[in-house]
Motif scaffolding. Sequence first.
Motif, PDB file in Angstrom:
ATOM      1  N   ALA A 145      21.531   7.183   5.479  1.00 40.46           N
ATOM      2  CA  ALA A 145      21.114   8.412   4.802  1.00 40.46           C
ATOM      3  C   ALA A 145      21.603   8.524   3.364  1.00 40.46           C
ATOM      4  O   ALA A 145      21.212   9.447   2.659  1.00 40.46           O
ATOM      5  CB  ALA A 145      21.584   9.621   5.603  1.00 40.46           C
ATOM      6  N   SER A 204      14.331   4.962   8.459  1.00 40.38           N
ATOM      7  CA  SER A 204      14.253   6.390   8.776  1.00 40.38           C
ATOM      8  C   SER A 204      13.776   7.108   7.528  1.00 40.38           C
ATOM      9  O   SER A 204      13.565   6.486   6.485  1.00 40.38           O
ATOM     10  CB  SER A 204      15.617   6.932   9.229  1.00 40.38           C
ATOM     11  N   LEU A 214      17.805  16.936   3.551  1.00 41.06           N
ATOM     12  CA  LEU A 214      18.019  17.437   4.908  1.00 41.06           C
ATOM     13  C   LEU A 214      18.504  16.296   5.790  1.00 41.06           C
ATOM     14  O   LEU A 214      18.618  15.152   5.332  1.00 41.06           O
ATOM     15  CB  LEU A 214      16.710  18.025   5.449  1.00 41.06           C
ATOM     16  N   LYS A 215      18.739  16.583   7.035  1.00 43.01           N
ATOM     17  CA  LYS A 215      19.186  15.575   7.998  1.00 43.01           C
ATOM     18  C   LYS A 215      18.103  14.497   8.146  1.00 43.01           C
ATOM     19  O   LYS A 215      16.925  14.821   8.299  1.00 43.01           O
ATOM     20  CB  LYS A 215      19.448  16.257   9.341  1.00 43.01           C
ATOM     21  N   PRO A 216      18.481  13.202   8.130  1.00 45.67           N
ATOM     22  CA  PRO A 216      17.471  12.149   8.270  1.00 45.67           C
ATOM     23  C   PRO A 216      16.878  12.110   9.678  1.00 45.67           C
ATOM     24  O   PRO A 216      17.488  12.582  10.640  1.00 45.67           O
ATOM     25  CB  PRO A 216      18.247  10.863   7.967  1.00 45.67           C
ATOM     26  N   THR A 217      15.693  11.534   9.769  1.00 46.03           N
ATOM     27  CA  THR A 217      15.025  11.371  11.062  1.00 46.03           C
ATOM     28  C   THR A 217      15.690  10.225  11.837  1.00 46.03           C
ATOM     29  O   THR A 217      16.487   9.463  11.288  1.00 46.03           O
ATOM     30  CB  THR A 217      13.537  11.022  10.872  1.00 46.03           C
ATOM     31  N   VAL A 224      10.821  17.687  11.797  1.00 48.97           N
ATOM     32  CA  VAL A 224      12.091  18.005  11.155  1.00 48.97           C
ATOM     33  C   VAL A 224      12.224  19.520  11.052  1.00 48.97           C
ATOM     34  O   VAL A 224      11.235  20.242  11.107  1.00 48.97           O
ATOM     35  CB  VAL A 224      12.202  17.357   9.747  1.00 48.97           C
ATOM     36  N   THR A 267      14.265  10.757   5.050  1.00 48.79           N
ATOM     37  CA  THR A 267      15.007  11.968   4.699  1.00 48.79           C
ATOM     38  C   THR A 267      14.062  12.867   3.918  1.00 48.79           C
ATOM     39  O   THR A 267      13.469  12.442   2.932  1.00 48.79           O
ATOM     40  CB  THR A 267      16.247  11.639   3.845  1.00 48.79           C
TER      41      THR A 267
END
Length: 172
Positions: free
Chosen positions: A163, A114, A124-127, A144, A116
Amino acid sequence: MGVHSPVRDRQEPDMHTISRTAAFVAGAVIGVCALAASSSASADDGGASRGDVLRASVQGSQLADPPLFGLTRGGAPWVISEGTARLRADGRLRVEVEGLVIPTTGINPLPLVSATVACNGMALKPTATVPFSTAGNAVIDTRVTLPARCLAPAVLLNPNGNAAVYIAATGR
C-alpha cells in the motif's frame, strides 16, 4: 346556382389545434424518453448507487512520477497496453489492466496486485490482492468503503499489495 371554388370551400386547419397536438406529441415523446433513461440507469446500477464517481484510463508509472496521496512510484518504469478503472458511488470498484509490464523485460514480475482508492487527497484502505499474470493482466472487482463525499478520486495499483507503492494510476 353559384360556382363553388375549391379554394374557398376547403377549410383551413385551425392553428391552435395543430399547436396543441404538436405540444401533446412532443410532451409524450419527452416523457417516454425520460422514463426510458431512468429505467436504464436504475437497471445499470441496480438502483443502489447514484452513478459513477470515477471512470478513467489507467497509466503505468514512470521513474519521474511524483508521490501521490502518500504512495511512491515503483522502482522501475511500467507501461500498459490498456487499462480502465470505474468507481461507483456505492463503492463498487472495477479495475481492468492488460499488458501492464516493465518495458525493459516485456513482462510483469509480480504475482499479485491490489488497488488503493484516494478521495479528498487521502488514500483509503487498499483492496485485497488479485492474481497478476506475467503478461500484465489483472481484474480487480470489489467493493470499497467511500467517505460521504469523494472529491478528486483516483485509483492506484499496488505491487504485491504494498500500500506504500504504486505501479499504475488513473489519469494521463
